[in-house]
Design a protein around this motif. Structure first.
Motif, short mmCIF file in Angstrom:
data_model
loop_
_atom_site.label_atom_id
_atom_site.label_comp_id
_atom_site.label_asym_id
_atom_site.label_seq_id
_atom_site.Cartn_x
_atom_site.Cartn_y
_atom_site.Cartn_z
N VAL A 453 0.83 -1.22 0.00
CA VAL A 453 0.00 0.00 0.00
C VAL A 453 0.86 1.27 0.00
CG1 VAL A 453 -2.07 -0.99 1.03
CG2 VAL A 453 -0.23 -0.20 2.52
N VAL A 454 2.10 1.15 0.46
CA VAL A 454 2.98 2.34 0.45
C VAL A 454 3.30 2.72 -0.99
CG1 VAL A 454 5.21 3.25 1.15
CG2 VAL A 454 3.94 1.75 2.70
N ILE A 455 3.69 1.73 -1.80
CA ILE A 455 4.00 1.99 -3.20
C ILE A 455 2.76 2.48 -3.95
CG2 ILE A 455 4.65 0.89 -5.39
CD1 ILE A 455 6.54 -0.90 -3.78
N LEU A 456 1.63 1.80 -3.75
CA LEU A 456 0.40 2.21 -4.43
C LEU A 456 -0.08 3.58 -3.95
CD1 LEU A 456 -1.23 -1.30 -4.47
CD2 LEU A 456 -0.78 0.10 -6.49
N GLY A 457 0.16 3.87 -2.67
CA GLY A 457 -0.19 5.19 -2.17
C GLY A 457 0.63 6.28 -2.85
N THR A 458 1.92 5.99 -3.10
CA THR A 458 2.78 6.95 -3.80
C THR A 458 2.28 7.17 -5.23
OG1 THR A 458 4.69 6.25 -2.49
CG2 THR A 458 5.15 7.45 -4.51
N LEU A 459 1.93 6.09 -5.91
CA LEU A 459 1.43 6.20 -7.28
C LEU A 459 0.13 6.98 -7.34
CD1 LEU A 459 2.16 2.55 -8.53
CD2 LEU A 459 3.49 4.62 -9.02
N ILE A 460 -0.79 6.69 -6.42
CA ILE A 460 -2.08 7.41 -6.39
C ILE A 460 -1.86 8.88 -6.06
CG2 ILE A 460 -4.24 7.63 -5.07
CD1 ILE A 460 -4.34 4.56 -5.02
N SER A 461 -0.92 9.16 -5.15
CA SER A 461 -0.60 10.55 -4.82
C SER A 461 -0.07 11.29 -6.05
CB SER A 461 0.44 10.58 -3.70
OG SER A 461 0.86 11.90 -3.44
N ASN A 468 -4.72 13.61 -13.08
CA ASN A 468 -4.88 12.64 -14.17
C ASN A 468 -5.89 11.58 -13.72
OD1 ASN A 468 -4.60 10.57 -16.10
ND2 ASN A 468 -2.41 11.05 -16.40
N THR A 469 -7.15 11.82 -14.08
CA THR A 469 -8.23 10.94 -13.60
C THR A 469 -8.08 9.52 -14.12
OG1 THR A 469 -9.73 12.83 -13.49
CG2 THR A 469 -10.73 10.66 -13.45
N ASN A 470 -7.67 9.36 -15.38
CA ASN A 470 -7.48 8.02 -15.93
C ASN A 470 -6.42 7.23 -15.14
OD1 ASN A 470 -9.41 8.32 -17.96
ND2 ASN A 470 -7.92 9.23 -19.38
N TYR A 471 -5.36 7.95 -14.79
CA TYR A 471 -4.27 7.35 -13.98
C TYR A 471 -4.82 6.93 -12.61
CZ TYR A 471 0.49 7.22 -11.84
OH TYR A 471 1.65 6.87 -11.21
N VAL A 472 -5.59 7.80 -11.99
CA VAL A 472 -6.17 7.51 -10.68
C VAL A 472 -7.07 6.27 -10.75
CG1 VAL A 472 -7.68 8.33 -8.83
CG2 VAL A 472 -6.09 9.92 -9.92
N MET A 473 -7.95 6.24 -11.74
CA MET A 473 -8.89 5.12 -11.85
C MET A 473 -8.17 3.81 -12.20
SD MET A 473 -12.42 6.64 -13.46
CE MET A 473 -11.75 7.04 -15.07
N GLU A 474 -7.09 3.91 -12.96
CA GLU A 474 -6.32 2.71 -13.29
C GLU A 474 -5.72 2.09 -12.02
OE1 GLU A 474 -2.66 1.31 -16.24
OE2 GLU A 474 -3.65 3.24 -16.57
N MET A 475 -5.26 2.94 -11.11
CA MET A 475 -4.69 2.44 -9.86
C MET A 475 -5.79 1.83 -8.97
SD MET A 475 -1.45 2.76 -10.01
CE MET A 475 -1.70 2.32 -11.73
N ILE A 476 -6.98 2.43 -8.99
CA ILE A 476 -8.11 1.87 -8.23
C ILE A 476 -8.45 0.48 -8.76
CG2 ILE A 476 -10.58 2.09 -7.77
CD1 ILE A 476 -10.20 5.12 -7.64
N ARG A 477 -8.51 0.36 -10.10
CA ARG A 477 -8.83 -0.94 -10.71
C ARG A 477 -7.75 -1.97 -10.36
NH1 ARG A 477 -9.50 2.27 -15.56
NH2 ARG A 477 -11.64 3.06 -15.64
N TYR A 478 -6.50 -1.53 -10.37
CA TYR A 478 -5.40 -2.45 -10.04
C TYR A 478 -5.57 -3.00 -8.62
CZ TYR A 478 -0.71 -4.33 -9.43
OH TYR A 478 0.36 -5.18 -9.18
N MET A 479 -5.92 -2.12 -7.68
CA MET A 479 -6.11 -2.55 -6.30
C MET A 479 -7.33 -3.46 -6.17
SD MET A 479 -5.09 0.87 -4.12
CE MET A 479 -5.00 0.01 -2.57
N LYS A 480 -8.38 -3.18 -6.96
CA LYS A 480 -9.57 -4.04 -6.93
C LYS A 480 -9.25 -5.44 -7.43
CE LYS A 480 -13.42 -2.44 -8.67
NZ LYS A 480 -14.34 -1.72 -9.58
#
Length: 543
Positions: A453-461, A468-480
């Motif tokens: 979650v630390v790495i993913l938190g950095t990417l989402i930040s 970049n909404t597409n980038y944000v949603m891509e990270m959400i989908r990855y976590m899902k």
């Protein structure tokens, strides 16, 4: 005659053991056995002792462990990290009606001391004395060490001072190891004055003061963030004065002090007092200043320091305050980095990977200096580890020099090293686009690491900062897809991003087309984020 004798026996059997009445004739011997006496209740320890002596069946010697075997059992449990079982060996010895030895106690006290468990150490120490076993030098060393290793400063200092006073009262003569452990204990708990006082006591009692003592003092100096460098310089010159040769540990402590502390509001003359270091300051016209040399050298030539992108010149003198110079160039007061390497060579000290990591934090934070530093390390064949390269990636990422940060991976591969999870964590700082994030996550999977979650938190930040909404949603989908539970920090980033998009969409400053695009983005993000949160709610992951 026989009948009369039988009658006397019956009479005696009929009589009670205790009677209420006092004997009629106190001087008659036969009456004394029937006096009623008040019974005094035994305390818990007396009851245990009586039970031990009278009620436990005695085990034959051949069926019981010897003192050495008890000790060996304790050692075995300690080596396996099972201190409770080691402690139970004392109970086993008592159950076998064997008295524990002072060696058994010392093994246990030392083991608990290494964990900083003061309470258990002093409990064993008190039991040891109750068993009429005399504590020896090793016992007191371990007790002092327990105070040094403890995380509870108030209890540690209370026990430390009380034990010192008790030893003074009984006239116990502490040895060199005791004093060094005392210095370490006071140093660990940031009591610098007390640490120096112990060293003064050692000097008064003519106890040898060696490198280990000075290293403990350096640890104490590092605890003073505001003026620790002043103490460090004094300790260094005391070592030189008494011809104590520094080791790699000493140098690494010096570099830690340079990294973590300041000189405080002190001038050169306040630090390098001739009466203390037994030498005068040397003023040189042609060489660099070097306060580590003996005698310390200050230059009459001005030295230039960059402060907020402006060159400021200083002329060193005994009345110069050092902090401004030191904070903007950590090595300029010590002859430069190359001079420090030369001093280490003269002391037969070879820098290691810890040294390299410490020095990386001390050099100016520019690409040119870093490259020169790396070349210097290469020429000197100084061993580097993955932690060093992780620090280098982080420095460059914080400067937003992401391409240069990624080039460090080439160096890691050239040295046949394997990136660890921290490597990907610092590389994530430079993933400003979704493509870079995908490449990073693929690299993680190839190496065999699971993104945390630390790495993913950095990417989402990064994605949220870039709007970049597409980038944000891509990270959400990855976590899902990978069923990664977000932490509070990630949820905070996403909630704040939702608020930002809403405010931007409602802003009248934006053009109509842009507002329509923002509205569409907001709807897409809200739909994706809401569904994910609902899934998390259904699984009772978050409330």
């Amino acid at each position: 005659m026989k009948l009369q004798h039988r009658s006397c026996i019956l009479t005696l059997l009929d009589r009670k053991f205790c009677i209420k009445n006092e004997p009629k004739e106190a001087d008659v011997f036969g009456d004394i056995g029937y006096v009623k006496y008040d019974k005094v209740e035994m305390d818990e320890e007396e009851e245990q002792e009586e039970n031990f002596q009278d009620n436990i069946a005695k085990i034959p010697r051949r069926l019981k462990p010897s003192a050495g075997q008890y000790a060996q059992k304790i050692k075995s449990y300690i080596s396996n990290g099972d201190l409770l079982s080691a402690l139970d060996v004392l109970k086993l010895a008592r159950e076998n009606r064997d008295k524990p030895t002072y060696f058994m106690y010392n093994l246990l006290i030392r083991a608990y001391a290494l964990q900083g468990d003061i309470k258990q150490c002093f409990s064993l120490y008190n039991k040891m004395k109750k068993d009429r076993l005399k504590p020896n030098d090793a016992t007191y060393t371990s007790l002092f060490n327990a105070c040094a290793e403890s995380n509870n400063t108030s209890i540690a200092l209370e026990k430390l001072n009380k034990l010192r006073f008790n030893l003074y009262e009984i006239g116990y003569l502490m040895n060199e190891t005791h004093y060094n452990t005392l210095v370490k204990a006071y140093s660990r708990h940031n009591y610098i004055i007390e640490a120096f006082q112990v060293v003064d006591e050692m000097r008064d009692k003519r106890i040898p003061i060696k490198e280990i003592t000075y290293n403990s003092l350096l640890n104490a100096a590092i605890s003073d963030k505001q003026a620790g460098m002043r103490h460090t310089l004094i300790i260094w010159h005391l070592m030189k004065k008494h011809k104590i040769k520094p080791s790699l540990i000493t140098y690494n402590l010096i570099f830690r002090a340079m990294r973590d502390t300041k000189f405080g509001n002190y001038k050169i003359s306040d630090i390098l007092m001739p009466a203390l270091i037994n030498t005068e300051l040397s003023i040189s016209e042609g060489s660099r200043p070097n306060l580590l040399s003996r005698p310390p050298v200050i230059s009459s030539l001005p030295i230039s320091i960059k402060i907020k992108n402006k060159n400021v010149e200083y002329v060193l003198s005994p009345d110069t305050y050092l902090n401004d110079i030191f904070e903007n160039n950590r090595f300029i007061l010590f002859g430069g980095l190359e001079n420090v390497f030369q001093m280490m060579k003269e002391d037969d000290v070879t820098p290691n990977e810890v040294t390299a990591s410490l020095l990386l934090n001390l050099i100016p934070n520019t690409m040119d200096v870093e490259n020169l530093f790396l070349q210097n390390l290469e020429n000197k064949k100084i061993k580097l580890d993955i932690d060093f390269y992780n620090m280098l990636i982080k420095r460059r990422s914080l400067r937003k020099e992401y391409n240069f940060a990624k080039k460090v991976l080439e160096e890691i591969q050239r040295k046949h090293m394997v990136p660890n999870i921290m490597t990907f964590g610092v590389l994530a700082m430079g993933c400003t686009r979704s493509k870079e994030a995908r490449e990073l996550l693929e690299g993680l999977e190839i190496v065999g690491y699971v993104p945390n979650v630390v790495i993913l938190g950095t990417l989402i930040s990064n994605a949220c900062r870039a709007l970049n909404t597409n980038y944000v949603m891509e990270m959400i989908r990855y976590m899902k897809v990978n069923r990664i539970t977000p932490n509070e920090q990630i949820l905070t980033y996403l909630n704040k991003y939702e608020e930002t998009l809403t405010q931007m969409q409602l802003s009248k400053r934006s053009k109509f087309k842009k507002r329509l695009a923002l509205k569409k983005e907001l709807e897409s993000f809200t739909t994706e984020y809401s569904r994910w949160k609902q899934q998390l709610d259904d699984k009772c992951v978050i409330k």
